[in-house]
Design an enzyme around this catalytic site. Sequence first.
Site, PDB file in Angstrom:
ATOM      1  N   HIS A 186       1.006  -1.452   0.161  1.00 33.91           N
ATOM      2  CA  HIS A 186       0.008   0.206   0.207  1.00 33.91           C
ATOM      3  C   HIS A 186       0.750   1.124  -0.514  1.00 33.91           C
ATOM      4  O   HIS A 186       0.294   2.816  -0.053  1.00 33.91           O
ATOM      5  CB  HIS A 186      -1.074  -0.095   0.826  1.00 33.91           C
ATOM      6  CG  HIS A 186      -1.543   0.562   1.032  1.00 33.91           C
ATOM      7  ND1 HIS A 186      -2.561   1.735   1.575  1.00 33.91           N
ATOM      8  CD2 HIS A 186      -3.025   0.565  -0.242  1.00 33.91           C
ATOM      9  CE1 HIS A 186      -4.098   2.462   1.002  1.00 33.91           C
ATOM     10  NE2 HIS A 186      -3.891   1.669   0.620  1.00 33.91           N
ATOM     11  N   LYS A 237       3.331   4.135  -1.470  1.00 33.99           N
ATOM     12  CA  LYS A 237       3.038   5.416  -2.391  1.00 33.99           C
ATOM     13  C   LYS A 237       3.878   6.496  -2.247  1.00 33.99           C
ATOM     14  O   LYS A 237       4.055   7.362  -1.665  1.00 33.99           O
ATOM     15  CB  LYS A 237       1.282   6.146  -2.011  1.00 33.99           C
ATOM     16  CG  LYS A 237       0.484   5.462  -1.722  1.00 33.99           C
ATOM     17  CD  LYS A 237      -1.038   6.251  -1.961  1.00 33.99           C
ATOM     18  CE  LYS A 237      -2.175   5.182  -1.027  1.00 33.99           C
ATOM     19  NZ  LYS A 237      -1.662   3.997  -0.137  1.00 33.99           N
ATOM     20  N   ASP A 249      16.021  10.658  -8.819  1.00 31.36           N
ATOM     21  CA  ASP A 249      17.681  10.325  -8.579  1.00 31.36           C
ATOM     22  C   ASP A 249      18.003   9.604  -7.165  1.00 31.36           C
ATOM     23  O   ASP A 249      19.137  10.636  -7.224  1.00 31.36           O
ATOM     24  CB  ASP A 249      18.026  11.647  -9.315  1.00 31.36           C
ATOM     25  CG  ASP A 249      17.771  11.852 -10.749  1.00 31.36           C
ATOM     26  OD1 ASP A 249      17.576  10.727 -11.171  1.00 31.36           O
ATOM     27  OD2 ASP A 249      17.800  12.651 -11.335  1.00 31.36           O
TER      28      ASP A 249
END
Length: 198
Positions: A144, A146, A151
């Site tokens: 779950h 996010k 870089d």
Amino acid sequence: LEELHPDNQDLGVYRHQAFEIARGELVSPEAKAVLDWLEDVNKILKPQAPASVGPASQAYFSPDDDCPRQLIRLLGQTRRKLDICVFTITDNRVSDAIVDAHQRKLQVRIISDDDKAHDAGSDIGRFKRLGIPVRSDRETSHMHHKFALLDNQQLLTGSYNWTRGAAEYNEENIILTNDDRLVARFAHVFEGLWKKFG
């Protein structure tokens, strides 16, 4: 030091200990070498200024701040490496920016939830067909997270799912930061999940 993630107070303690070691050695013929060593140690332990990559931190909120536009802009500014770890990706505008990064020869890796990968509108299959490395959990629980690492210098995280619904209807947020400690922590989590789901 990278593993310990010391704060400024810890660094001050380490510097003090280094001076104590040096004081105990100054009577030896190698005093100059000891002082040279101390100078090197002090440089390493000196608190580093944050990298000058974009703002130190920023927050965006949907639907008002046009989060897809912010994501597309940030992905477009990424130059070498893009690690994405998100529950689901169904917003084609953002998916196009990911594909563009891949076509610009960035190292792109994606981790997503296995159940959501089969939802209508999911772009996970498209990424796989284009040769972008994708890994998913194979568990009843959900992957779950996010977040994305740009870089290995910037962290993008928050509640925001990379979907049209999140962009147009939901109350969501994205936080962008170049805090070295947070970037390193999330990079460690990404590598652990990448290995786990391999």
